[in-house]
Design an enzyme around this catalytic site. Sequence first.
Site, PDB file in Angstrom:
ATOM      1  N   GLY A 133      -6.211  -8.285   1.912  1.00 21.35           N
ATOM      2  CA  GLY A 133      -7.549  -7.754   2.157  1.00 21.35           C
ATOM      3  C   GLY A 133      -8.614  -8.289   1.210  1.00 21.35           C
ATOM      4  N   GLU A 168       0.835  -1.213   0.000  1.00 26.26           N
ATOM      5  CA  GLU A 168       0.000   0.000   0.000  1.00 26.26           C
ATOM      6  C   GLU A 168       0.867   1.260   0.000  1.00 26.26           C
ATOM      7  OE1 GLU A 168      -2.375  -1.229   3.345  1.00 26.26           O
ATOM      8  OE2 GLU A 168      -3.197  -2.834   2.088  1.00 26.26           O
TER       9      GLU A 168
HETATM   10  P1  PGA Z   1      -4.805  -8.607   5.328  1.00 26.43           P
HETATM   11  O1  PGA Z   1      -3.570  -7.612   5.158  1.00 26.43           O
HETATM   12  O2  PGA Z   1      -4.433  -9.596   6.405  1.00 26.43           O
HETATM   13  O3  PGA Z   1      -5.951  -7.726   5.710  1.00 26.43           O
HETATM   14  O4  PGA Z   1      -5.001  -9.288   3.997  1.00 26.43           O
HETATM   15  C1  PGA Z   1      -2.255  -8.094   5.231  1.00 26.43           C
HETATM   16  C2  PGA Z   1      -1.282  -6.954   5.116  1.00 26.43           C
HETATM   17  O5  PGA Z   1      -1.488  -6.057   4.298  1.00 26.43           O
HETATM   18  O6  PGA Z   1      -0.262  -6.934   5.848  1.00 26.43           O
END
Ligand code: PGA
Length: 250
Positions: free
Chosen positions: A170, A96
């Site tokens: 996610g 991200e």
């Molecule tokens: P998630 O995110 O467990 O919500 O898939 C993992 C992360 O971005 O570290």
Amino acid sequence: MTARKLAAGNWKMNGLAADLAEVEALAKAHPSPAVEVLICPPATLIAPMCTRIAGSAIAVGGQDCHAVEKGAHTGDISAQMLADAGATNVILGHSERRTDHYETDASVRLKTQAAWSADLVAIVCIGETLGEREDGETLDIVGGQLAGSLPDGCTAANTVVAYEPVWAIGTGKVPTLDQIAEVHDFLRARLEERFGAEGAGIPLLYGGSVKPSNADEIFGVSNVDGALVGGASLKAADFGGIIEALERAE
Ligand code: PGA
């Protein structure tokens, strides 16, 4: 050298003061976990979280840091500031950040050195997009990210690597266990090639839609030393289930 086991939670841009109750509940439920446990809340909660769970076995970390120690960088936070607030670890190069803030392997490498200079453990994230996987480029991509994002001088004590397929974050989608094994075995070989015995001890975390219900099978995969957990780290009961799965994998 065998890598230590780590369950790391990434709260991302979630969490207000009231949510510190979750981490307090987690600390109470897991007073002496058999694995390392880390929560990385938003920067605003690092100091209050450290106060709230002082004396517990849970470590607190940041989600990013700037590459320099201080100066005219409005809105940024340095590794020294994270350490000053009580953090012991920092996540770097999360997908991200790479997407939203155009971070590159080169900038992640500089941030890793900055983290070390503040005595923080750097948790360096890498991972392929869905398109890259479909094009059969996964190992090329993660190999390139690993080489470019890690500075010389990585040790089992100062660095953790998190493999997080971008398409699994996610989304509820998780690679097959064979796909996870292929990447983790490849990363372990690359780490050993470059860092020798230290490379054998650098924890390799899997991240992307880890939940209590899939944690046991993921932690059974070769060279998976723990997880970097987003959504399921926000609730003490869910993250506690993942910690317990990692303890069982010991
Ligand atoms: P998630 O995110 O467990 O919500 O898939 C993992 C992360 O971005 O570290």
